[in-house]
Scaffold this active site. Structure first.
Site, PDB file in Angstrom:
ATOM      1  N   MET A  39      62.654  47.379  31.900  1.00  0.00           N
ATOM      2  CA  MET A  39      61.356  46.760  32.166  1.00  0.00           C
ATOM      3  C   MET A  39      60.492  47.776  32.902  1.00  0.00           C
ATOM      4  O   MET A  39      60.987  48.477  33.777  1.00  0.00           O
ATOM      5  CB  MET A  39      61.565  45.518  33.033  1.00  0.00           C
ATOM      6  CG  MET A  39      60.295  44.746  33.342  1.00  0.00           C
ATOM      7  SD  MET A  39      60.538  43.661  34.769  1.00  0.00           S
ATOM      8  CE  MET A  39      60.459  44.879  36.078  1.00  0.00           C
ATOM      9  N   ASP A  41      55.890  48.233  33.345  1.00  0.00           N
ATOM     10  CA  ASP A  41      54.670  47.662  33.930  1.00  0.00           C
ATOM     11  C   ASP A  41      54.560  46.135  33.839  1.00  0.00           C
ATOM     12  O   ASP A  41      54.856  45.553  32.783  1.00  0.00           O
ATOM     13  CB  ASP A  41      53.422  48.186  33.193  1.00  0.00           C
ATOM     14  CG  ASP A  41      53.416  49.673  33.002  1.00  0.00           C
ATOM     15  OD1 ASP A  41      54.319  50.351  33.492  1.00  0.00           O
ATOM     16  OD2 ASP A  41      52.475  50.151  32.332  1.00  0.00           O
TER      17      ASP A  41
END
Ligand code: FRU
Length: 466
Positions: A39, A41
């Site tokens: 993961m 932004d």
């Protein structure tokens, strides 16, 4: 033309990966993290029809920066979140190398995503399309396709649309690199989100007498706060200083006057938004009760990320806690979201020097002359003296120790600890240092030095995505 769907592979990755990630002792108890894969932004942070939405850059298939999808969580109270259907996958020619970062808006009752379709060519070149997608009744999204091709005068690095509405017109800022390889922020406007007009460059190299401004500005976000406008963005390539801008890439803020009619932003100097080891690509949104909230990625690209121990458990990175922004006496304050106090267990005074390391919030008051240190399980060390705060952490690769600094008069610290992150709020939000750390459990939190004035802590209840 659509590309073959990778959905079966995504489903298998989640089924296989989620139990491993959740069983990892470093998996966060109360921060957003991917259930598998990588993961980065935060995207599309928005309040829409009574719910909060947080999307995120996500490669569910591997812990690398390929195959960027948009994952999606939603919440009624900013504290308890639930998984929503995968919002975007790179399955069209115009986004074939990633559905890159962007934002979400309420377009007359339709939740609409504005994102960058990233396309890489075999010869090493690339282009970028700014694209739209709208929400269906079942919370999936339908892509509407590109609405803006690469503007003339820029390399293929034009991305990360942050869109908002003002006086009935839509505005969009984009991060960009011009043909001389200078970082810029571009402004566009539109009546309908479909047809966009260039309003020119509003920040970056050569604007507001800015030099040494780096080669690419990513993830811009422009918003009013009190009677100023704040521009947040991530200028890649600004010079490292002795005690500032020490991460591979920084996130900065600047305050100034934004003039809609002239499309100019007359701003002051750049300030680092967070002085910790991991903080990048933050995004903000406005709540119905008027708060400006911020969430950031507690990671930085191209540093030591690929050596983090969570990779062995098939996941990597987490978000920061949500924060409330305020502009006071020329400074941008970040305070932990007020709802987070609901996670507190019973307050404890702190008499001992050592505590078992666990998710908790610590509050202490201090005087500038006090000298003390806090050892977070041997994996991160905070030292306070008259010059301010120094954080020390061993490299994940070699033997050297890395340092981060916040200089100034420290009067209080509020420290939010999770299983592999520490966020330090200095003087009620005047400064923040966000860092990952990877202790061995069971571990200890050890305090040494002059005893602070007030000194207490609260255990924090787990609060995961449900
Ligand atoms: C920032 C960034 C953005 C881009 C996204 C891709 O971390 O490089 O500029 O849209 O990540 O995942």
């Amino acid at each position: 033309m659509s590309l073959p769907s990778r959905l079966p592979a995504v489903l298998q990755a989640v089924m296989q990966g989620q139990p491993r990630a959740l069983a990892d002792s470093h998996y966060p108890h109360w921060h957003h993290a991917p259930v598998t894969g990588l993961m980065n932004d935060p995207n599309g942070f928005v309040e829409f029809a009574g719910r909060y939405h947080l999307f995120y850059q996500w490669n569910p298939l591997a812990c690398d920066h390929k195959f960027k999808c948009w994952g999606h969580w939603s919440s009624a109270d900013l504290l308890h979140w639930q998984h929503e259907p995968l919002a975007l996958m790179p399955d069209e020619e115009y986004d074939r190398n990633g559905c890159y970062s962007g934002s979400a808006v309420d377009n007359n009752g339709t939740l609409t995503l504005c994102y960058t379709g990233n396309v890489k060519f075999d010869d090493g070149g690339r282009t970028a399309w700014q694209c739209l997608a709208t929400e269906n009744v079942d919370s999936t999204f339908t892509k509407l396709g590109p609405v803006l091709p690469l503007p003339a005068g820029y390399t293929g690095h034009v991305r990360d649309p942050k869109v908002w509405q003002h006086d009935g017109r839509w505005y969009m800022v984009l991060g960009a690199q011009d043909l001389q390889k200078n970082g810029k922020v571009l402004l566009f406007s539109s009546a309908d989100l479909q047809q966009w007009t260039s309003e020119g460059e509003i920040a970056g190299y050569g604007i507001n007498a800015l030099h040494d401004a780096g080669y690419m500005w990513e993830c811009p976000d422009l918003f009013p706060l009190d009677d100023q406008h704040i521009l947040i963005c991530c200028p890649q390539g600004i010079p490292h200083e002795e005690q500032r801008y020490l991460n591979t890439y920084p996130a900065v803020w600047m305050a100034g006057e934004f003039d809609y009619t002239r499309a100019t932003f007359n701003h002051g100097p750049l300030h680092e938004l967070d002085a910790g080891f991991e903080f990048y690509a933050p995004q903000t949104m406005q709540t119905h009760d008027g708060r400006r909230l911020l969430v950031g990625w507690m990671g930085v690209p191209d540093g030591e990320e690929m050596h983090q121990p969570t990779l062995a458990h098939g996941w990597i990175h987490q978000m920061t806690c949500l924060r409330e922004l305020e502009f006071i006496d020329g400074k941008l304050y970040q305070r932990p979201l007020r709802e987070l106090t609901a996670l507190r267990g019973e307050a404890q005074g702190w008499q001992e020097t050592a505590l078992p390391l666990a998710p908790m919030e610590i509050f202490l008051e201090t005087a500038s002359a006090d000298e003390f240190s806090i050892d977070f399980g041997g994996a991160l060390m905070l030292k306070h003296d008259a010059s301010g705060i120094r954080l020390a952490r061993r490299s994940l690769v070699g033997d050297e120790t890395h340092y981060r600094y916040w200089q100034g008069d420290v009067r209080s610290l509020r420290i939010y600890i999770d299983r592999s992150s520490v966020e330090i709020f200095i003087n009620d939000g005047e400064g923040v240092m966000s860092s990952r750390y990877f202790p061995t459990y069971p571990g200890q939190l050890i305090f040494n030095g002059s005893k602070p004035g007030a000194f207490c802590y609260w255990p924090l209840r787990p609060c995961m995505v449900e």
